[in-house]
Design a protein around this motif. Structure first.
Motif, PDB file in Angstrom:
ATOM      1  N   GLU A  96      -1.298  -7.847  11.010  1.00 16.44           N
ATOM      2  CA  GLU A  96      -1.757  -7.258   9.739  1.00 16.44           C
ATOM      3  C   GLU A  96      -3.200  -6.779   9.901  1.00 16.44           C
ATOM      4  O   GLU A  96      -4.001  -7.386  10.622  1.00 16.44           O
ATOM      5  N   THR A  97      -3.509  -5.701   9.218  1.00 13.86           N
ATOM      6  CA  THR A  97      -4.867  -5.167   9.319  1.00 13.86           C
ATOM      7  C   THR A  97      -5.389  -4.782   7.934  1.00 13.86           C
ATOM      8  O   THR A  97      -4.618  -4.388   7.055  1.00 13.86           O
ATOM      9  N   PHE A  98      -6.682  -4.946   7.762  1.00 11.66           N
ATOM     10  CA  PHE A  98      -7.345  -4.552   6.526  1.00 11.66           C
ATOM     11  C   PHE A  98      -8.813  -4.359   6.835  1.00 11.66           C
ATOM     12  O   PHE A  98      -9.343  -4.833   7.851  1.00 11.66           O
ATOM     13  N   ASN A  99      -9.490  -3.634   5.962  1.00  9.47           N
ATOM     14  CA  ASN A  99     -10.929  -3.406   6.113  1.00  9.47           C
ATOM     15  C   ASN A  99     -11.720  -4.484   5.388  1.00  9.47           C
ATOM     16  O   ASN A  99     -11.316  -4.959   4.325  1.00  9.47           O
ATOM     17  N   ILE A 100     -12.851  -4.841   5.966  1.00  7.10           N
ATOM     18  CA  ILE A 100     -13.778  -5.768   5.326  1.00  7.10           C
ATOM     19  C   ILE A 100     -14.921  -4.959   4.735  1.00  7.10           C
ATOM     20  O   ILE A 100     -15.546  -4.138   5.425  1.00  7.10           O
ATOM     21  N   GLY A 138       2.126   0.432   3.817  1.00  3.62           N
ATOM     22  CA  GLY A 138       3.071  -0.619   4.209  1.00  3.62           C
ATOM     23  C   GLY A 138       2.886  -1.864   3.387  1.00  3.62           C
ATOM     24  O   GLY A 138       2.118  -1.897   2.424  1.00  3.62           O
ATOM     25  N   GLU A 139       3.631  -2.915   3.743  1.00  4.99           N
ATOM     26  CA  GLU A 139       3.541  -4.200   3.061  1.00  4.99           C
ATOM     27  C   GLU A 139       2.937  -5.229   4.003  1.00  4.99           C
ATOM     28  O   GLU A 139       3.324  -5.324   5.173  1.00  4.99           O
ATOM     29  N   LYS A 189       0.838  -1.203   0.000  1.00  6.50           N
ATOM     30  CA  LYS A 189       0.000   0.000   0.000  1.00  6.50           C
ATOM     31  C   LYS A 189       0.868   1.245   0.000  1.00  6.50           C
ATOM     32  O   LYS A 189       1.699   1.441   0.892  1.00  6.50           O
ATOM     33  N   ALA A 190       0.694   2.071  -1.011  1.00  3.07           N
ATOM     34  CA  ALA A 190       1.391   3.361  -1.087  1.00  3.07           C
ATOM     35  C   ALA A 190       0.561   4.429  -0.370  1.00  3.07           C
ATOM     36  O   ALA A 190      -0.542   4.167   0.124  1.00  3.07           O
ATOM     37  N   SER A 191       1.081   5.627  -0.341  1.00  2.00           N
ATOM     38  CA  SER A 191       0.388   6.704   0.374  1.00  2.00           C
ATOM     39  C   SER A 191      -0.868   7.162  -0.345  1.00  2.00           C
ATOM     40  O   SER A 191      -1.747   7.788   0.238  1.00  2.00           O
ATOM     41  N   ALA A 192      -0.973   6.836  -1.635  1.00  2.00           N
ATOM     42  CA  ALA A 192      -2.162   7.217  -2.392  1.00  2.00           C
ATOM     43  C   ALA A 192      -2.634   6.013  -3.188  1.00  2.00           C
ATOM     44  O   ALA A 192      -1.859   5.101  -3.499  1.00  2.00           O
ATOM     45  N   GLY A 193      -3.913   6.001  -3.505  1.00  4.87           N
ATOM     46  CA  GLY A 193      -4.447   4.932  -4.339  1.00  4.87           C
ATOM     47  C   GLY A 193      -5.089   3.812  -3.544  1.00  4.87           C
ATOM     48  O   GLY A 193      -4.875   3.666  -2.340  1.00  4.87           O
ATOM     49  N   PHE A 194      -5.873   3.002  -4.247  1.00  2.00           N
ATOM     50  CA  PHE A 194      -6.576   1.878  -3.629  1.00  2.00           C
ATOM     51  C   PHE A 194      -5.695   0.645  -3.660  1.00  2.00           C
ATOM     52  O   PHE A 194      -4.989   0.397  -4.637  1.00  2.00           O
TER      53      PHE A 194
END
Length: 598
Positions: A49-53, A112-113, A7-12
Motif C-alpha cells: 500500500e502507498t500513500f503520501n505523507i 484503488g482500494e 480512491k476514485a479517479s478524481a477527488g481527494f
C-alpha cells in the motif's frame, strides 16, 4: 487505527490528524520545537500500500491544505508490508513552522482500494527512543470461520416465542445460519411473595460476606414449553441461559427477587432430564440507571450491593449445579471519572478496591460487555473500548468475556426536565432523599438525567403529543420528584441561568434535540418549577440498527479477529434477536429484489 481508503479517479482521498482543537474560536497549535522527528507505526492489510505523507502548520491550515513530504515508501526501505514498521519523519528539514505545528495527513493518491493500520503517533527528540508499548502482534494467517467462537444472542420476547412451535424452528435455523451457539432467554415468571421490607436498613459498609439472604418465591411460567424448547435447542448444539434484569434488583431490599429466580431455575433443572435443563443464568441489571448513581457515596453502596447479590448467585449456582452464571456490564466502568479521579465504578469489595468490571471478571463464570459501538477500530471503537477488559481477563484467568453489540434503534424520546442543581447540591439532595436515589422509574415513567457540565437536571420520559390523561400522569410524576428533591431549589435566583446553560448544551450535543421551556405549575406546597422539554436521541454510533448488513459483518468480524487471540474471549453477543433478524431480513430483501433496467 484501521484506515480503509477507496480512491476514485478524481477527488481527494485521505485521513488527517489535527494537533489542535479545530472547533476553538482561537486555535492553539502544538509547539513541536523540542522534537526532531515525528514517528508512527504502519502495516498494510496486503502489503505494498502507498500513500503520501503531508504536514501542516498554522499557515497551511489557513489555506485548508498541507505540505507534501513524499510517499511513505520514501521513509521505509521496501515500503509498507504486512508487518509493523516504524516510519520516521524528519521535522527540521521541512518548511513547517514547528512552533505552530497543526497536523499530519495521509493522502491516498493512487486509484484503488487500500487498508492500512496505524499505531502510536509520537514526537521524538531522540531517535533511540522506542515507542512500542501499544503495537499489536504481527498479523496471523486468517483462521477458518469454523474456529471462531460462536456468538450469543439476547432474546426478550419469550412468551410470544414459546407459544408458537414454528417460531422455535425459525429461531434455531436463524441461529445456525448466523453461528449463534448461546441464547440468553428472558425467563417467564411471576413473584409470589413480593417485597421483604418496605423500609430496609441502609446499606452496610462492611464488605465481609453476608449471611445468605432469603429468596422470593418465584413461579416459572410455561414450564412444559420451556423443557421442550431447551431440549430442541440442545439437539442443535445451542445452549440456553435464563435471562432477567432490572436496575432495582441491584439493591439489597430487592435481592430476594433475583435470588428467588436462581433458586427457581435450580429447582426446574432438578426436576428435568439432562436434555431439558438450563445451561446457565444471566443477569442484566444495569445499576447505573438508578438516580443514586450520580452520588459517588451512594454509587459505591449500590455497587457493593450489586456485587454482593451476584456473588451469592454465583455461590448458589456453583454449589447446586454445573450451570454457568454471568452478568452484563458496560464497557466504561473502569474508565476514570474526571469528577472523582477514580474509575467510574470504583468500589471496595472483598478487601480490594478497583472497578466493579474487574471484580465481575474475577468472580463470575462469564461477563457480557455492552460494548455498543458500530465500528471495530479507532479510539471510540469496539476494540479500543474492550481491550482493557479482555487483557485483564487474560491476565487473571477470570470470566469468559463476550463483547456485546447493539442492533436496536430506539426512536427519539421526549423528556420533560425540571431545571437541575449544581453537582454538589444535587448529590446532597440524593443523599437526603433515599426514595429518589433508589429509582429508575417513577410511576412507570423512565427517569432521565442530563449533565450539562455544571448542573445535573432530572426529568421523566413522556409520550410525543401526550393526551390530557398522559400529561396529567407526567405532571404527577414530576411533582413527586419536586416533593422529594427540588425543595432545595425554592426561591433560587440562578434557576433561569441554569436553564439557559442547559439550552446551550442541548444545541451542541448530538444526544439531545430541540428545546422548549416548559414549567410545572404550582400546586399545594410545591411552587412553580422551571423546566424544559427536549428529545433524547440514540446516537448512531452506538447501534448497527441503521447500518447495512455488510457493514455489520465487516465490523463484527474485525472485532472478532482481534479478540479471538485471547483465550478468555467467548464471542460476540448480539442485542437482540428481533432487531438483528430484521437487519438480516432487510439485507436479504435488498439482495434478492428485482433489478429494473431503463
Amino acid at each position: 487505527m484501521r484506515v480503509k481508503a477507496t480512491k476514485a479517479s478524481a477527488g481527494f482521498c485521505g485521513y488527517w490528524i489535527h494537533f489542535f482543537d479545530m472547533h476553538a474560536l482561537k486555535p492553539t497549535y502544538f509547539d513541536a520545537q523540542a522534537y526532531s522527528h515525528l514517528s508512527f507505526w504502519i502495516r498494510g492489510e496486503r502489503g505494498g500500500e502507498t500513500f503520501n505523507i503531508r504536514l501542516s502548520d498554522e499557515h497551511w491550515i489557513a489555506k485548508e491544505d498541507s505540505a507534501l513530504l513524499g510517499p511513505v515508501d520514501q521513509f521505509l526501505d521496501g515500503g509498507v508490508t504486512q508487518g509493523w514498521q516504524e516510519v520516521i519523519v524528519p521535522l527540521r528539514s521541512t518548511n513547517i513552522d514547528c512552533s505552530q505545528f497543526a497536523g499530519l495527513t495521509f493522502e491516498f493518491a493512487e486509484v484503488g482500494e487500500f487498508t492500512v493500520y496505524l499505531e502510536d503517533v509520537a514526537f521524538k527528540s531522540d531517535l533511540d527512543q522506542m515507542v512500542l508499548a501499544n503495537v499489536a502482534p504481527e498479523p496471523q494467517p486468517q483462521r477458518q470461520q469454523s474456529t471462531a467462537p460462536s456468538r450469543a444472542l439476547w432474546l426478550w420476547s419469550t412468551k410470544d416465542l414459546l407459544g408458537s412451535t414454528p417460531r422455535w424452528y425459525e429461531l434455531f435455523d436463524f441461529c445456525h445460519a448466523h453461528e449463534i451457539g448461546q441464547i440468553w432467554l428472558q425467563l417467564p415468571y411471576k413473584v409470589e411473595r413480593p417485597g421483604l421490607s418496605k423500609n430496609p436498613e441502609p446499606s452496610r459498609v462492611s464488605t465481609t460476606a453476608p449471611e445468605a439472604p432469603p429468596s422470593a418465591r418465584i413461579t416459572m411460567l410455561m414450564q412444559r414449553e420451556l423443557r421442550s424448547f431447551i431440549a430442541e435447542a440442545h439437539s442443535r448444539n445451542i445452549r440456553i441461559h435464563a435471562l432477567d434484569g432490572a436496575p432495582e434488583h441491584c439493591l439489597t431490599q430487592n435481592h430476594h427477587i433475583p435470588l428467588g429466580l436462581v433458586d427457581a431455575v435450580l429447582q426446574f433443572n432438578s426436576q428435568a432430564n439432562q436434555q431439558e435443563r438450563f445451561d446457565g443464568v444471566h443477569f442484566d441489571n444495569e445499576p447505573y440507571l438508578l438516580l443514586g448513581w450520580h452520588s459517588p457515596s451512594r454509587r459505591e453502596q449500590i455497587l457493593r450491593q450489586y456485587l454482593e447479590l451476584n456473588a451469592e448467585c454465583q455461590r448458589r449456582i456453583r454449589e447446586g449445579s454445573n450451570m454457568q452464571f454471568g452478568v452484563d456490564i458496560p464497557f466504561w466502568w473502569q474508565v476514570m471519572d474526571k469528577n472523582t479521579g477514580e474509575a467510574n465504578a470504583a468500589v471496595e469489595f472483598n478487601g480490594v478496591r478497583k472497578a466493579a468490571s474487574f471484580h465481575c471478571i474475577d468472580m463470575f463464570d462469564n461477563v457480557g460487555v455492552m460494548n455498543y459501538r458500530d465500528r471495530a477500530d479507532g479510539a471510540d471503537g469496539i476494540i479500543a473500548h474492550g481491550r482493557a477488559l479482555i487483557e485483564y481477563g487474560q491476565r487473571q484467568r477470570g470470566a469468559t468475556i463476550f463483547m456485546g453489540v447493539e442492533t436496536f434503534m430506539e426512536a427519539d424520546r421526549q423528556v420533560w426536565f425540571l431545571v437541575g442543581l449544581p453537582r454538589k447540591k444535587f448529590q446532597q439532595a440524593l443523599s437526603l432523599t433515599r426514595l429518589l436515589a433508589d429509582q429508575s422509574l417513577i410511576d412507570g415513567h423512565r427517569v432521565h438525567t442530563m449533565d450539562d457540565g455544571e448542573n445535573i437536571h432530572v426529568g421523566i420520559e413522556i409520550p410525543h403529543a401526550p393526551s390530557d390523561q398522559q400529561r396529567a400522569a407526567a405532571e404527577r410524576s414530576l411533582r413527586l420528584l419536586a416533593k422529594q428533591f427540588y425543595w432545595l431549589m425554592e426561591s433560587d435566583p440562578q434557576v433561569e441561568s441554569r436553564r439557559a446553560t442547559a439550552k446551550s448544551v442541548i444545541a451542541s450535543d448530538t444526544q439531545w434535540r430541540t428545546f422548549e421551556a416548559r414549567d410545572l405549575a404550582e400546586e399545594g406546597e410545591i411552587p412553580r418549577m422551571r423546566g424544559f422539554v427536549t428529545e433524547s436521541v440514540m446516537p448512531s454510533k452506538v447501534t448497527f440498527g441503521d447500518n447495512s448488513m455488510v457493514d455489520f459483518d465487516e465490523q463484527t468480524s474485525a472485532a472478532e479477529n482481534y479478540f479471538r487471540d485471547f483465550e478468555c474471549f467467548g464471542g460476540i453477543a448480539i442485542h437482540f434477536y428481533e432487531t438483528y433478524r430484521s437487519l438480516c431480513e432487510t439485507a436479504a430483501a435488498e439482495t434478492f429484489a428485482p433489478k429494473h433496467t431503463p
